[in-house]
Each structure stands twice: as structure tokens, then as C-alpha cells.
Design a protein around this motif. Structure first.
Motif, PDB file in Angstrom:
ATOM      1  N   ALA A  72       0.830  -1.202   0.000  1.00  0.00           N
ATOM      2  CA  ALA A  72       0.000   0.000   0.000  1.00  0.00           C
ATOM      3  C   ALA A  72       0.869   1.258   0.000  1.00  0.00           C
ATOM      4  O   ALA A  72       0.563   2.233  -0.694  1.00  0.00           O
ATOM      5  N   GLN A  73       1.957   1.248   0.755  1.00  0.00           N
ATOM      6  CA  GLN A  73       2.861   2.400   0.774  1.00  0.00           C
ATOM      7  C   GLN A  73       3.513   2.596  -0.591  1.00  0.00           C
ATOM      8  O   GLN A  73       3.667   3.727  -1.054  1.00  0.00           O
ATOM      9  N   ALA A  74       3.890   1.510  -1.238  1.00  0.00           N
ATOM     10  CA  ALA A  74       4.510   1.615  -2.555  1.00  0.00           C
ATOM     11  C   ALA A  74       3.518   2.173  -3.575  1.00  0.00           C
ATOM     12  O   ALA A  74       3.889   2.996  -4.419  1.00  0.00           O
ATOM     13  N   ASP A  78       3.950   5.666  -5.606  1.00  0.00           N
ATOM     14  CA  ASP A  78       3.873   5.673  -7.065  1.00  0.00           C
ATOM     15  C   ASP A  78       2.835   6.677  -7.549  1.00  0.00           C
ATOM     16  O   ASP A  78       3.083   7.433  -8.498  1.00  0.00           O
ATOM     17  N   GLU A  79       1.686   6.718  -6.889  1.00  0.00           N
ATOM     18  CA  GLU A  79       0.644   7.676  -7.266  1.00  0.00           C
ATOM     19  C   GLU A  79       1.118   9.109  -7.060  1.00  0.00           C
ATOM     20  O   GLU A  79       0.836   9.995  -7.875  1.00  0.00           O
ATOM     21  N   ALA A  84       2.985  14.236  -9.444  1.00  0.00           N
ATOM     22  CA  ALA A  84       4.005  15.273  -9.584  1.00  0.00           C
ATOM     23  C   ALA A  84       4.409  15.443 -11.053  1.00  0.00           C
ATOM     24  O   ALA A  84       4.562  16.571 -11.537  1.00  0.00           O
ATOM     25  N   VAL A  85       4.564  14.335 -11.767  1.00  0.00           N
ATOM     26  CA  VAL A  85       4.919  14.407 -13.190  1.00  0.00           C
ATOM     27  C   VAL A  85       3.788  15.064 -13.971  1.00  0.00           C
ATOM     28  O   VAL A  85       4.027  15.933 -14.825  1.00  0.00           O
ATOM     29  N   ALA A  86       2.560  14.697 -13.699  1.00  0.00           N
ATOM     30  CA  ALA A  86       1.415  15.274 -14.409  1.00  0.00           C
ATOM     31  C   ALA A  86       1.317  16.775 -14.138  1.00  0.00           C
ATOM     32  O   ALA A  86       1.050  17.569 -15.055  1.00  0.00           O
ATOM     33  N   GLU A  87       1.546  17.191 -12.913  1.00  0.00           N
ATOM     34  CA  GLU A  87       1.492  18.622 -12.582  1.00  0.00           C
ATOM     35  C   GLU A  87       2.613  19.378 -13.289  1.00  0.00           C
ATOM     36  O   GLU A  87       2.412  20.488 -13.794  1.00  0.00           O
ATOM     37  N   ARG A  88       3.816  18.776 -13.348  1.00  0.00           N
ATOM     38  CA  ARG A  88       4.930  19.422 -14.037  1.00  0.00           C
ATOM     39  C   ARG A  88       4.611  19.592 -15.521  1.00  0.00           C
ATOM     40  O   ARG A  88       4.873  20.641 -16.117  1.00  0.00           O
ATOM     41  N   LEU A  89       4.015  18.582 -16.150  1.00  0.00           N
ATOM     42  CA  LEU A  89       3.653  18.671 -17.562  1.00  0.00           C
ATOM     43  C   LEU A  89       2.566  19.727 -17.786  1.00  0.00           C
ATOM     44  O   LEU A  89       2.607  20.457 -18.780  1.00  0.00           O
TER      45      LEU A  89
END
Length: 115
Positions: A72-74, A78-79, A84-89
Motif C-alpha cells: 500500500a505504501q509503494a 507511485d501515485e 508530480a509528473v502530471a502537474e509538471r507537464l
């Protein structure tokens, strides 16, 4: 489940010890306490195999919960990385705005502003 079996066996042994003490004429508030001590001692010796099986089952369950917790932590990590990647894009794709948006500024023939 080994834990239930072991617990029921210990409870039955306590009932047998209590019944035996009452049958021989023991009375008073200490009788259940003495029966519990007798049942504990006998169950430790007699039910060693069941106790070990119950302990192994509980250890397996604890390890399963820990593995599930790590999974669950992993997934959460990952989410968070994907967000973070989606926000940067999203930030990179936003159009840049200019500070001077007046329409009366002189422009060149190609539509760019003249200096």
C-alpha cells in the motif's frame, strides 16, 4: 484456524479442571483461580503442538499484514510521483502571457511588435 482450536482446547481443559475441583468438594472464590493455574500448566505440556501451530499461524498473518502495508505504501508513493509528473507537464503546457496586452502598440508587417 489453529488459534481457535488451541483456544477451545484450553477452555475445555479449564472447564474440566474446574468441574473436577468442584466434584471433589472444593468451594470458594479461589477455585476458578486454581482451575486456571492447573489448566495453564497442563495446556503448556499437553497442547505444545497446537500452541506452536497457533503461533506459526499468527506470525504468518502478521507477516501478511506487513507485506500488504508495504504494498500500500509503494502504491501511494507511485501515485504521488505520477501526480508530480502530471502537474509538471501541466505547468509546461500553459501558455505564457505577456505583460503588455494593449492593442495600440505598433507592430511590424509580420504581426510582431515593433521596438
Amino acid at each position: 484456524m489453529p488459534v481457535v482450536t488451541y483456544s477451545l482446547l484450553r477452555l475445555a481443559l479449564f472447564g474440566a479442571a474446574l468441574g473436577l475441583l468442584l466434584l471433589v468438594g472444593a468451594r470458594g472464590w479461589l477455585v476458578p483461580l486454581v482451575a486456571a493455574v492447573i489448566a495453564f500448566g497442563l495446556s503448556y505440556v499437553i497442547f505444545a503442538r497446537q500452541r506452536d501451530a497457533a503461533g506459526a499461524w499468527m506470525a504468518e498473518r502478521a507477516a501478511h499484514r506487513q507485506r500488504r502495508s508495504r504494498l500500500a505504501q509503494a502504491v501511494e508513493q507511485d501515485e504521488a510521483e505520477e501526480d508530480a509528473v502530471a502537474e509538471r507537464l501541466r505547468r509546461q503546457q500553459r501558455p505564457t502571457t505577456t505583460t503588455d496586452t494593449s492593442t495600440d502598440a505598433p507592430t511590424d508587417a509580420d504581426g510582431t511588435r515593433a521596438l
